[in-house]
Design a protein around this motif. Structure first.
Motif: not given
Length: 452
Positions: A181-182, A106-108, A206-208
């Protein structure tokens, strides 16, 4: 043996698979967060100048709700689901087993550094996996606290935290994780995807991107202005689903802009830079990038900055051209460019010609126009007559599409993200259908009958 190898061994020991283990871990996680509530809010204040109320609402309370929802349904989710048996498979039983992937990474990001590290972790635990968390180095106080919370609660054979910058992320991405999960920017997401492809590792990104909002002429303008101001300027605009730019119908432009200015003053006061409840920009690099955008268009509201505090007032810009630099990339700050349209199709066409956004918001009281934009515009998720709220319900999946992301999570969707749906066919040994074998008489005739 390094932490990755230890987690691999721990996962294959079967320790994380039982319902009892998963539910206990989730309860422990909730309890330790409760114990550290004050420290978490202090860390978020130091890193992003978040107020206690904003920190609790967007970083802590949402986690409590997520854990409660998962615990309420987890026992049901983990059970194999029986499916119907086709006529061609008579005598067999088919089931779908939600199977843990294994060791997950998981990279937050830094904008919601606690919540966006822990919420995916809830899914990883619920799915029966182990996890390594890489928090953002740009929010060091929160990153250190995440490590403290996790180390106090779990064996690092189960959950571990790895600190560091881009080099540490690269080092972790070279390992053959079972799932990644990034959450972060599009450019870094492309690097993560490329790295994952080397091991054919499944991923969620999960980008933008530039999430648009349209205010149609029949909208409830005062309420729309307040909800847009809240969604845009919370966390000083540093939210991946914040309205990035706004289209307003030319017939209501003046009234809406007046309502928007009033809403900003109502929420943040006449001097937002002196408001202790108002957030700050993460670092000098982003502060400078954002101040450059202030040269776009015409300043309608705000525009004051404080470099010492790394703070920029909630700002509204008008007379924006599509070619202006502020329209070229995600703003990720408290600046809202406003464009106008006379025909709804103008706004729709512009949005459809851009990369697919993570979120989209539409303000209108007419079902026809609501349905029109939903059919004509592709986006990850969004709201009708509101902003941002869609991401906080565990009943809706949250995620992007195209350049705004791959995959989704929240609630049951988090559980499904962190599990592989393993298909199992259990065949009877009490009889055997002879038609399956090549020596069956008139085989073609019977196959046709069964498979038509």
């Amino acid at each position: 043996m390094n932490v990755f190898e230890r987690q691999k061994a721990y996962f294959y020991s079967g320790a994380t698979r039982s319902y009892q283990y998963r539910s206990k871990a989730l309860n422990l996680l909730k309890e330790v967060i409760k114990d550290y509530e004050t420290e978490i809010m202090k860390a978020l204040k130091r890193d992003l100048n978040k107020s206690d109320s904003e920190a609790f609402m967007t970083e802590i309370g949402i986690i409590y709700k997520e854990i409660d929802f998962v615990l309420k349904h987890l026992k049901k989710w983990i059970k194999p689901k029986r499916v119907r048996t086709a006529l061609t498979h008579i005598g067999s039983v088919g089931k779908i087993h939600p199977d843990p992937y294994g060791v997950t990474l998981i990279i937050s990001p830094w904008n919601y550094p606690f919540q966006l590290a822990i919420t995916p972790l809830i899914g990883a635990i619920a799915g029966g996996n182990t996890a390594i968390i890489k928090p953002s180095e740009l929010t060091p106080n929160t990153a250190k606290l995440i490590e403290q919370v996790i180390n106090q609660t779990f064996l690092d054979d189960f959950i571990a935290v790895e600190q560091g910058g881009a080099d540490k992320s690269q080092e972790l991405l070279d390992l053959p994780f079972d799932y990644i999960f990034f959450t972060g920017s599009v450019p870094v997401g492309k690097i993560v995807m490329e790295k994952a492809s080397q091991h054919l590792t499944p991923i969620t990104l999960e980008l933008g991107g530039k999430s648009p909002v349209i205010v149609h002429e029949d909208a409830s303008l005062k309420l729309a202005a307040k909800r847009i101001a809240w969604g845009k300027f919370i966390n000083a605009g540093q939210t991946c689903v914040a309205p990035d730019y706004l289209f307003v119908h030319e017939n209501v432009k003046e009234q809406f802009l007046s309502n928007l200015a009033e809403a900003i003053v109502e929420l943040y006061g006449e001097t937002p830079l002196n408001n202790p409840e108002y957030g700050q920009i993460i670092n000098d690099k982003h502060f400078q990038r954002l101040t450059n955008y202030l040269n776009s268009g015409t300043l309608f509201h705000g525009g004051q900055t404080n470099s010492g505090k790394r703070s920029i007032e909630p700002t509204v810009l008008t007379n924006i051209n599509h070619e202006d630099p502020i329209m070229a990339e995600e703003i990720f700050g408290p600046i809202l460019p406003v464009l106008t349209y006379s025909d709804i199709n103008e706004a729709i066409d512009y949005i459809r010609n851009q990369p697919k956004p993570l979120s989209f918001y539409f303000f209108s009281e007419t079902a026809h126009y609501q349905n029109l934009v939903l059919e004509q515009i592709s986006f990850g998720g969004g709201c009708i007559n509101d902003t941002i709220y869609h991401l906080s319900t565990p009943y809706l999946p949250f995620g992007g599409i195209g350049e705004s992301g791959i995959g989704s999570y929240r609630g049951k969707h988090s559980f499904e993200t962190f599990t592989h749906q393993k298909s199992i066919l259990k065949q009877s040994s009490h009889f055997d259908l002879p038609i399956r074998y090549p020596n069956f008489k008139n085989r073609m005739k019977w196959i046709r009958k069964m498979m038509k």
